[in-house]
Design a protein around this motif. Structure first.
Motif, PDB file in Angstrom:
ATOM      1  N   ASP B 131       1.127  -1.280  -0.082  1.00 17.72           N
ATOM      2  CA  ASP B 131       0.068   0.112  -0.014  1.00 17.72           C
ATOM      3  C   ASP B 131       0.783   1.372  -0.039  1.00 17.72           C
ATOM      4  O   ASP B 131       0.467   2.243  -0.767  1.00 17.72           O
ATOM      5  N   LEU B 132       1.900   1.097   1.150  1.00 16.46           N
ATOM      6  CA  LEU B 132       2.442   2.513   1.155  1.00 16.46           C
ATOM      7  C   LEU B 132       4.028   2.298   1.525  1.00 16.46           C
ATOM      8  O   LEU B 132       4.001   1.448   2.273  1.00 16.46           O
ATOM      9  N   VAL B 133       5.163   2.659   1.102  1.00 17.59           N
ATOM     10  CA  VAL B 133       6.265   2.429   1.442  1.00 17.59           C
ATOM     11  C   VAL B 133       6.868   4.011   1.842  1.00 17.59           C
ATOM     12  O   VAL B 133       6.682   4.752   0.910  1.00 17.59           O
ATOM     13  N   LEU B 134       7.496   4.009   2.786  1.00 15.15           N
ATOM     14  CA  LEU B 134       8.255   5.345   3.142  1.00 15.15           C
ATOM     15  C   LEU B 134       9.788   5.095   3.110  1.00 15.15           C
ATOM     16  O   LEU B 134      10.405   4.168   3.964  1.00 15.15           O
ATOM     17  N   ILE B 135      10.677   5.764   2.400  1.00 14.13           N
ATOM     18  CA  ILE B 135      11.857   5.370   2.340  1.00 14.13           C
ATOM     19  C   ILE B 135      12.845   6.659   2.809  1.00 14.13           C
ATOM     20  O   ILE B 135      12.356   7.924   2.073  1.00 14.13           O
ATOM     21  N   ASN B 136      13.790   6.635   3.561  1.00  9.62           N
ATOM     22  CA  ASN B 136      14.537   7.850   3.717  1.00  9.62           C
ATOM     23  C   ASN B 136      15.263   8.326   3.065  1.00  9.62           C
ATOM     24  O   ASN B 136      16.021   7.456   2.064  1.00  9.62           O
ATOM     25  N   SER B 137      15.411   9.670   2.881  1.00 11.07           N
ATOM     26  CA  SER B 137      16.663  10.039   1.887  1.00 11.07           C
ATOM     27  C   SER B 137      17.982   9.742   2.216  1.00 11.07           C
ATOM     28  O   SER B 137      17.968   9.585   3.439  1.00 11.07           O
ATOM     29  N   PHE B 138      19.020   9.813   1.334  1.00  9.64           N
ATOM     30  CA  PHE B 138      20.165   9.536   1.681  1.00  9.64           C
ATOM     31  C   PHE B 138      20.801  10.545   2.290  1.00  9.64           C
ATOM     32  O   PHE B 138      20.684  11.693   1.638  1.00  9.64           O
ATOM     33  N   SER B 139      21.780  10.444   3.355  1.00 10.64           N
ATOM     34  CA  SER B 139      22.211  11.663   4.021  1.00 10.64           C
ATOM     35  C   SER B 139      23.513  11.405   4.404  1.00 10.64           C
ATOM     36  O   SER B 139      23.933  10.539   4.948  1.00 10.64           O
ATOM     37  N   SER B 140      24.404  12.627   3.997  1.00 11.86           N
ATOM     38  CA  SER B 140      25.838  12.505   4.783  1.00 11.86           C
ATOM     39  C   SER B 140      26.022  13.463   5.698  1.00 11.86           C
ATOM     40  O   SER B 140      27.252  13.716   6.314  1.00 11.86           O
ATOM     41  N   ASN B 170       4.932   5.035  -7.710  1.00  9.12           N
ATOM     42  CA  ASN B 170       4.215   5.895  -7.063  1.00  9.12           C
ATOM     43  C   ASN B 170       3.380   5.753  -5.855  1.00  9.12           C
ATOM     44  O   ASN B 170       2.678   6.349  -5.126  1.00  9.12           O
ATOM     45  N   ASN B 171       3.792   4.220  -5.239  1.00  8.38           N
ATOM     46  CA  ASN B 171       3.404   3.946  -3.803  1.00  8.38           C
ATOM     47  C   ASN B 171       4.493   4.157  -2.815  1.00  8.38           C
ATOM     48  O   ASN B 171       4.378   4.146  -1.721  1.00  8.38           O
ATOM     49  N   PHE B 172       5.521   4.914  -3.489  1.00  9.74           N
ATOM     50  CA  PHE B 172       6.579   5.268  -2.300  1.00  9.74           C
ATOM     51  C   PHE B 172       6.676   6.962  -2.303  1.00  9.74           C
ATOM     52  O   PHE B 172       6.259   7.598  -2.973  1.00  9.74           O
ATOM     53  N   ARG B 173       7.121   7.082  -0.899  1.00 10.04           N
ATOM     54  CA  ARG B 173       7.268   8.531  -0.452  1.00 10.04           C
ATOM     55  C   ARG B 173       8.445   8.629   0.083  1.00 10.04           C
ATOM     56  O   ARG B 173       8.960   7.689   0.636  1.00 10.04           O
ATOM     57  N   ILE B 174       9.308   9.689  -0.055  1.00  8.92           N
ATOM     58  CA  ILE B 174      10.437   9.982   0.621  1.00  8.92           C
ATOM     59  C   ILE B 174      10.344  10.715   1.486  1.00  8.92           C
ATOM     60  O   ILE B 174       9.799  11.910   1.861  1.00  8.92           O
ATOM     61  N   ILE B 175      10.982  10.295   2.942  1.00 11.06           N
ATOM     62  CA  ILE B 175      11.045  10.978   3.893  1.00 11.06           C
ATOM     63  C   ILE B 175      12.549  11.882   4.181  1.00 11.06           C
ATOM     64  O   ILE B 175      13.491  11.134   4.011  1.00 11.06           O
ATOM     65  N   ASN B 176      12.417  13.021   3.994  1.00  8.00           N
ATOM     66  CA  ASN B 176      13.663  14.031   3.914  1.00  8.00           C
ATOM     67  C   ASN B 176      14.159  14.037   5.274  1.00  8.00           C
ATOM     68  O   ASN B 176      13.690  14.856   6.143  1.00  8.00           O
ATOM     69  N   ILE B 177      15.329  13.192   5.603  1.00  4.50           N
ATOM     70  CA  ILE B 177      15.594  13.183   6.949  1.00  4.50           C
ATOM     71  C   ILE B 177      16.537  14.700   7.547  1.00  4.50           C
ATOM     72  O   ILE B 177      16.707  14.871   8.523  1.00  4.50           O
ATOM     73  N   GLU B 178      16.828  15.301   6.371  1.00  6.27           N
ATOM     74  CA  GLU B 178      17.510  16.625   6.591  1.00  6.27           C
ATOM     75  C   GLU B 178      16.603  17.494   7.361  1.00  6.27           C
ATOM     76  O   GLU B 178      17.226  18.403   7.972  1.00  6.27           O
ATOM     77  N   ASN B 179      15.495  17.350   7.094  1.00  7.07           N
ATOM     78  CA  ASN B 179      14.415  18.268   7.814  1.00  7.07           C
ATOM     79  C   ASN B 179      14.499  17.790   9.273  1.00  7.07           C
ATOM     80  O   ASN B 179      14.306  18.910  10.097  1.00  7.07           O
TER      81      ASN B 179
END
Lengths: 77, 586
Positions: B131-140, B170-179
């Protein structure tokens, strides 16, 4: 203060305070696994606003050793 | 149970979250919402925090942590979960990558990039039907101190993010962990001791903020996103008390010390209105005094043009808020209420715990941040053209309500409305809106099955499913795409099953459902189908449709506590003709 520490350990392990004794440890309490060990350490650091050294974390092998380590960390803070 | 918000969690200690989570686990029931956390670092601390946040929203969550550093394999075994969250940390793709990569040759760099992007594609593939997948942004960010130049690790993360953005399903959303790093700093977010001892990179604080980012997605996917934001007036939309200080002395301009915070809040509300959120006021004041401010105060941003509903009177606010929910035909748990007074906030919390309340903070500088956080609760996974039109529709709904009073009998009133249904069949352009309808519709929904855009596009593309939607309009205006039915077709034995049948509450009470069902059954008959099965699945909110199918002579083949199954032969059904609704096919 030891009561407060015992209460935190019990909360994390989801058991009653009274089941914990000085010698209670991951070997004697079911559910006291490495994840909960880390949770206990994090909860104690938050509660007492302290930061253990890696060595201290590795030494916290039973309830009594946790009392001693928290006291030591508080004295050094 | 009161819907406590995540923001209150930020002040809770970890031990209390664990304790409260265990207490809530015994209270919250219902269909389990399965969450899987796949990771290549240790993420176990997220479990009690995420569970607690979802349980306070009455979601019966079941959170599972995948095996350490086993994302691809786990994505196969966990793909049936309602939500999959992926912690794929660049620093641990190879142990110590964050320092090793900086001396990689161009070839090594390229081959690692290819390996990871290949694996990401496997992940996309394996979770295609989740249904829904949340994947974190890659961060350095946690590993880089040199602001003057970027190194290969920075570049690697940036390129992976670029890849994510361009190829995200389109079932994925990115969680921007920089925020999160911006909100609480990198130092608060990571703990090097735990990282070196057990690869647990993130702190409890990080997970609290992370969970607040996840919650709006879950609320939206569960049809629990909020719909209306209702403000008190005095010391909530402006500084000062209109009735005591007078209209010249209330403040909401950007030039005065406190006025600017109220102005910012009004602008945020205006933007939300434009996105389709209902904005209203509920205030103890003389209505004509408030009208004067709304119409002519030079600093009032949130004028009548941006208000969907107003209750300004001397009634108690609990009754006013109940009326607001009734007038708009939305649930009480769709309301968010903002007030400065302890008394009012406590009254609403105890009288109507379903309503989410926020109190204007004593330190006004924090007020706009609070409203921005509240705004997240209105997040919709799929935004569509319908959303921006929605407030117009709610306003015409009010017109319709007043015109209803001229008619003594319902039928002549409905005849006068000149209702028209335009029916769309397997229409590709409507996929986002149709997915949104399955996610948001609670009351008139026979089965409450939630579908994502990828489900719906599968249904539209295959002849095993018929997807019918309607657009309803009448002399007061167009209500947009407001009804949907998904029918499973079994071509082998010429039978069909009505999998979903739902209508937005905006078009209830006009007998449209009968006309729509007629069109569906007529369509099936034209396909040579004569046997139809259907079902009612009970939810917390759909009691009004529990006897829907009985009215037409569907025969019940099974009745249990929470469901009823029906079967019918088309030619035996007694349908209601509803001659005053016209039907067109697109």
């Amino acid at each position: 203060m030891n009561e407060k520490i015992k209460n935190i350990i019990a909360s994390v392990l989801q058991i009653d305070d009274s089941t914990l004794e000085d010698e209670s440890s991951p070997d004697t309490i079911e559910g006291w696994d490495s994840i909960n060990q880390m949770n206990i350490v994090m909860a104690l650091e938050e509660e007492f606003d302290i930061e253990f050294t890696e060595e201290q974390i590795l030494n916290m092998l039973n309830v009594k050793l946790i009392y001693i380590t928290v006291e030591e960390a508080l004295n050094n803070a | 149970m009161a819907a406590k918000l995540c923001c209150s969690m930020k002040n809770l200690q970890f031990k209390d979250i664990i304790k409260n989570n265990n207490l809530l686990a015994k209270e919250v029931s219902g269909e389990p919402y399965k969450v899987s956390i796949l990771n290549n670092i240790t993420t176990n601390q997220i479990t009690p925090i995420l569970e607690y946040a979802l349980r306070t929203q009455n979601i019966n969550v079941d959170c599972q942590i995948g095996n350490y550093d086993n994302i691809i394999q786990d994505s196969i075994t966990h793909n049936k979960s309602n939500l999959v969250i992926v912690f794929w940390e660049a620093c641990n793709i190879i142990e110590g990558l964050h320092y090793k990569i900086n001396s990689f040759s161009a070839e090594d760099y390229k081959s690692l990039y290819e390996k990871v992007t290949n694996e990401l594609q496997f992940l996309f593939q394996n979770l295609k039907h989740t249904d829904l997948v949340l994947i974190n942004s890659f961060s350095s960010s946690a590993f880089t101190n040199n602001l003057a130049s970027t190194n290969q690790f920075d570049r690697f993360c940036a390129e992976l993010n670029q890849f994510l953005q361009t190829s995200l399903p389109n079932n994925f959303r990115i969680i921007n962990i920089e925020n999160i790093f911006k909100e609480i700093s990198v130092t608060q977010s990571v703990d090097w001791r735990y990282f070196s001892m057990s690869k647990a990179l993130y702190t409890v604080d990080f997970y609290k903020h992370y969970t607040a980012k996840v919650l709006p997605y879950v609320l939206s996917a569960q049809g629990k996103a909020k719909k209306a934001l209702i403000f008190d007036c005095d010391n909530t939309l402006w500084k000062g008390i209109l009735g005591e200080d007078g209209k010249e002395n209330i403040i909401m301009d950007s030039q005065s010390k406190d006025g600017r915070f109220f102005q910012e809040v009004q602008y945020i509300a205006k933007e939300l209105y434009q996105r389709g959120v209902i904005i209203g006021i509920c205030s103890k004041n003389n209505p004509e005094d408030v009208e004067e401010i709304l119409n002519s105060h030079p600093d009032m941003v949130l004028s009548n043009d941006f208000l969907t509903i107003k209750k300004v009177n001397w009634q108690d606010k609990a009754s006013n808020l109940k009326e607001i929910a009734q007038d708009l035909n939305i649930g009480l748990d769709s309301l968010v209420f903002i007030d400065d007074s302890d008394f009012e906030i406590n009254l609403i919390k105890s009288e109507i715990p379903e309503i989410t309340c926020f109190q204007v903070p004593k330190k006004l500088v924090n007020y706009p941040f609070l409203i921005k956080e509240a705004a997240n609760l209105f997040y919709q996974l799929n935004t569509t053209a319908e959303d921006s039109k929605k407030n117009e529709m709610y306003k015409t709904q009010a017109l319709r309500e007043s015109s209803k009073k001229q008619f003594t009998d319902m039928t002549s009133y409905l005849e006068s409305l000149d209702i028209e249904l335009k029916i769309y069949q397997d229409h590709k352009d409507l996929i986002p809106r149709m997915a949104q309808l399955t996610q948001k519709t609670n009351q008139f929904n026979l089965t409450t099955k939630r579908y994502t855009e990828s489900h719906i596009s599968d249904f539209v593309a295959n002849d095993t499913h018929l997807v019918m939607a309607f657009e309803a309009s009448d002399k007061f205006g167009n209500n947009g795409i407001t009804g949907l039915s998904i029918i499973k077709i079994n071509n082998d034995d010429q039978s069909a099953e009505i999998d979903s049948f739902l209508m937005s509450c905006r078009v209830l009470g006009r007998n449209i459902e009968y006309k729509f069902l007629n069109s569906i059954l007529q369509n099936l008959a034209e396909k040579g189908i004569n046997k139809v099965s259907s079902q009612y699945l009970k939810s917390a909110k759909n009691a009004q449709v529990k006897d829907f199918y009985e009215q037409f002579g569907f025969s019940k083949v099974l009745e249990e506590e929470d469901k009823k199954l029906y079967q019918a032969t088309l030619s035996d059904l007694k349908l209601k003709p509803i001659p005053y609704i016209r039907v067109n096919y697109e």
